[in-house]
Design a protein around this motif. Structure first.
Motif, PDB file in Angstrom:
ATOM      1  N   VAL A  51       1.001   6.726  -8.022  1.00  0.00           N
ATOM      2  CA  VAL A  51       0.499   7.808  -7.170  1.00  0.00           C
ATOM      3  C   VAL A  51      -0.661   7.272  -6.335  1.00  0.00           C
ATOM      4  O   VAL A  51      -1.470   6.477  -6.819  1.00  0.00           O
ATOM      5  N   CYS A  52      -0.709   7.697  -5.087  1.00  0.00           N
ATOM      6  CA  CYS A  52      -1.784   7.287  -4.183  1.00  0.00           C
ATOM      7  C   CYS A  52      -3.011   8.166  -4.422  1.00  0.00           C
ATOM      8  O   CYS A  52      -2.897   9.398  -4.427  1.00  0.00           O
ATOM      9  N   ASP A  53      -4.181   7.545  -4.627  1.00  0.00           N
ATOM     10  CA  ASP A  53      -5.364   8.370  -4.930  1.00  0.00           C
ATOM     11  C   ASP A  53      -5.966   9.012  -3.677  1.00  0.00           C
ATOM     12  O   ASP A  53      -6.921   9.785  -3.771  1.00  0.00           O
ATOM     13  N   GLN A  54      -5.427   8.716  -2.513  1.00  0.00           N
ATOM     14  CA  GLN A  54      -5.900   9.358  -1.283  1.00  0.00           C
ATOM     15  C   GLN A  54      -5.034  10.561  -0.893  1.00  0.00           C
ATOM     16  O   GLN A  54      -5.521  11.663  -0.754  1.00  0.00           O
ATOM     17  N   CYS A  55      -3.716  10.323  -0.721  1.00  0.00           N
ATOM     18  CA  CYS A  55      -2.847  11.392  -0.201  1.00  0.00           C
ATOM     19  C   CYS A  55      -1.954  12.002  -1.283  1.00  0.00           C
ATOM     20  O   CYS A  55      -1.198  12.925  -1.017  1.00  0.00           O
ATOM     21  N   SER A  56      -2.023  11.480  -2.513  1.00  0.00           N
ATOM     22  CA  SER A  56      -1.256  11.977  -3.665  1.00  0.00           C
ATOM     23  C   SER A  56       0.251  11.783  -3.541  1.00  0.00           C
ATOM     24  O   SER A  56       1.023  12.447  -4.233  1.00  0.00           O
ATOM     25  N   GLY A 114       0.827  -1.189   0.000  1.00  0.00           N
ATOM     26  CA  GLY A 114       0.000   0.000   0.000  1.00  0.00           C
ATOM     27  C   GLY A 114       0.867   1.246   0.000  1.00  0.00           C
ATOM     28  O   GLY A 114       2.094   1.162  -0.024  1.00  0.00           O
ATOM     29  N   CYS A 115       0.205   2.407   0.050  1.00  0.00           N
ATOM     30  CA  CYS A 115       0.898   3.694   0.104  1.00  0.00           C
ATOM     31  C   CYS A 115       1.804   3.744   1.345  1.00  0.00           C
ATOM     32  O   CYS A 115       1.411   3.303   2.420  1.00  0.00           O
ATOM     33  N   ARG A 116       3.002   4.292   1.183  1.00  0.00           N
ATOM     34  CA  ARG A 116       3.949   4.365   2.300  1.00  0.00           C
ATOM     35  C   ARG A 116       3.452   5.233   3.445  1.00  0.00           C
ATOM     36  O   ARG A 116       3.913   5.110   4.563  1.00  0.00           O
ATOM     37  N   PHE A 117       2.550   6.154   3.117  1.00  0.00           N
ATOM     38  CA  PHE A 117       2.040   7.009   4.180  1.00  0.00           C
ATOM     39  C   PHE A 117       0.689   6.517   4.688  1.00  0.00           C
ATOM     40  O   PHE A 117       0.544   6.156   5.852  1.00  0.00           O
ATOM     41  N   CYS A 118      -0.317   6.439   3.794  1.00  0.00           N
ATOM     42  CA  CYS A 118      -1.674   6.201   4.299  1.00  0.00           C
ATOM     43  C   CYS A 118      -2.158   4.763   4.093  1.00  0.00           C
ATOM     44  O   CYS A 118      -3.280   4.439   4.466  1.00  0.00           O
ATOM     45  N   LYS A 119      -1.291   3.913   3.475  1.00  0.00           N
ATOM     46  CA  LYS A 119      -1.572   2.479   3.337  1.00  0.00           C
ATOM     47  C   LYS A 119      -2.661   2.134   2.331  1.00  0.00           C
ATOM     48  O   LYS A 119      -3.022   0.972   2.177  1.00  0.00           O
TER      49      LYS A 119
HETATM   50 ZN   LIG Z   1      -1.411   7.561   0.428  1.00  0.00          ZN
END
Ligand SMILES: [Zn+2]
Length: 434
Positions: free
Chosen positions: A71-76, A28-33
């Protein structure tokens, strides 16, 4: 559905191919998963961009890893997947020494002078730098009599700093190291993290550690290449295995907010093709109001759509066009019997050359000021690296400046090549011969 009865085999191939492309990246995204499922650009496979090879190693198998930004579609947050651990890349021996660039040293000194004045740092203050490299920045504070401590994972680089009189802990930074520092009585009035946030495999552990070491009224400064400038400037060569993340202010505000901190000011810098330097404090520290700069730059990112997917999805075609331009130039030059060489062997050269498939068939050699790289070979492309005076010996027709961000500084150094009519080239943001 029986695809075989309704489609030709080439259609089927295409369908399978597209299916593969939309498969989300592993983690998942490194920040928000959030699960990552939107491609920014696929640069194929590349070796680690700082793994220079000795002559003997040229005959060994060489690992190549997928270099694909999502690119993460939540936190970009724009990010590449980790195929090699940070320990493997940055622990032990590492070839990057900050002190080999004059303009970078001048940049560090100017920052040390400005921040000392702004924060009123003195002999009772404590400066901590994360990824302090060879001590190029901290030595400026030590010369002023301000206590400074570096944290640097690569022991060969840290050894150079210690030799210069810059106290350095050889460790990876995160919550664990942060707690050890605090136990040793270290709390930072100023904590600097320049060009390291991209390299951090566990972003939340790293930023969580920053929170722990920061004095209640302390300030963190973080410099990083600005994603908006990277995309506008077509700087895809900054994408490599060692750079896990690429940041907009929009994303970074979310990251620090999540960890109980606030970005309260930001400077726009010209370094690395356009960087931001953000100033961060504890959320509770109300003595430093959020500046108009923060809202202005964030707003401009939002107006250009850096919180949506379109701007990221348009990037890939821009990158492919750069490859076509660069190859077109090289093919033409070689057909005319010209000698083309490189100047510089930064990590970004390896992304560009591997993506474009450019080897010694196009570029005979490159040169670098860092003796650590001399008589070694670029990873993947096996282009040899010589000391800079090699250019004087072979008098090439074209010199490709690999660190295009230092174009002015390097053109001045190469002024002497004009006497035999050499032309200089940069491939990014677009192919330019000058
Ligand atoms: Zn994210």
């Amino acid at each position: 559905m029986n695809i075989a009865t309704t489609k030709t085999s080439s259609d089927r191939q295409t369908e399978v191919f597209h299916d593969d492309l939309t498969v989300p990246a592993k983690g998942g995204c490194r920040f928000c998963k959030t699960l990552l499922k939107h491609s920014v650009v696929d640069l194929g496979k590349s070796p680690l961009c700082e793994s220079f090879l000795t002559r003997d190693q040229l005959f060994d198998p060489e690992p190549f890893y997928p270099l694909h930004a999502f690119v993460c579609d939540q936190c970009s947050l724009v990010q590449v997947e980790e195929y090699v651990s940070g320990e493997e890349i940055f622990g032990g021996e590492y070839a990057y020494f900050s002190s080999f660039s004059d303009s970078w040293l001048a940049h560090a000194k100017l920052f040390a002078d400005q921040i000392t004045e702004r924060l009123g740092l003195d002999e009772n203050s404590q400066v901590v730098e994360l990824a302090s490299n060879d001590g190029y920045l901290l030595k400026n504070f030590i010369e002023k009599g301000i206590p400074a401590l570096g944290v640097e994972p690569a022991d060969n680089v840290a050894a150079v700093a210690i030799e210069k009189g810059v106290p350095t802990v050889v460790k990876f930074f995160g919550v664990k190291t942060a707690k050890e520092l605090v136990a040793d009585g270290i709390l930072a009035d100023l904590m600097c993290a320049n060009n390291v946030l991209a390299h951090v495999p566990d972003l939340n552990d790293f930023v969580g550690g920053m929170k722990i070491v920061l004095n209640p009224k302390g300030v963190i400064t973080v410099e990083f290449p600005h994603l908006m400038r990277q995309i506008e400037g077509n700087q895809f060569d900054q994408i490599c295995q060692e750079h896990y993340c690429y940041y907009s202010l929009h994303t970074l505000r979310q990251v620090f907010d999540h960890h109980g901190m606030t970005i309260f000011d930001v400077d726009e810098l010209t370094t690395h093709g356009g960087s931001l330097r953000v100033y961060i404090r504890h959320k509770e520290d109300q003595s430093k109001p959020v500046s108009e700069n923060v809202t202005r730059i964030h707003q401009s990112e939002l107006e250009k759509g850096y919180d949506k997917l379109g701007v990221y999805q348009a990037f890939a075609e821009q990158v492919r066009e750069t490859k076509r331009q660069f190859l077109e130039f090289l093919i033409q030059a070689k057909r005319e019997g010209k000698q083309v060489v490189g100047y510089g062997a930064p990590g970004k050269a390896n992304t560009l050359l591997n993506y474009c498939g450019v080897r010694t068939d196009f570029i005979d050699y490159t040169v670098d000021r860092n003796p650590y790289k001399h008589y070694k070979y670029l990873p993947g492309t096996h282009i040899p690296v010589f000391p800079t005076d090699q250019i004087e010996h072979t008098k090439p027709d074209y010199i490709v400046i690999m660190p295009w961000n230092l174009k002015e500084e390097i053109s001045a150094q190469l002024e002497y090549t004009r006497k035999w009519g050499a032309k200089l080239i940069v491939a990014i943001p677009e192919l330019t011969v000058f």
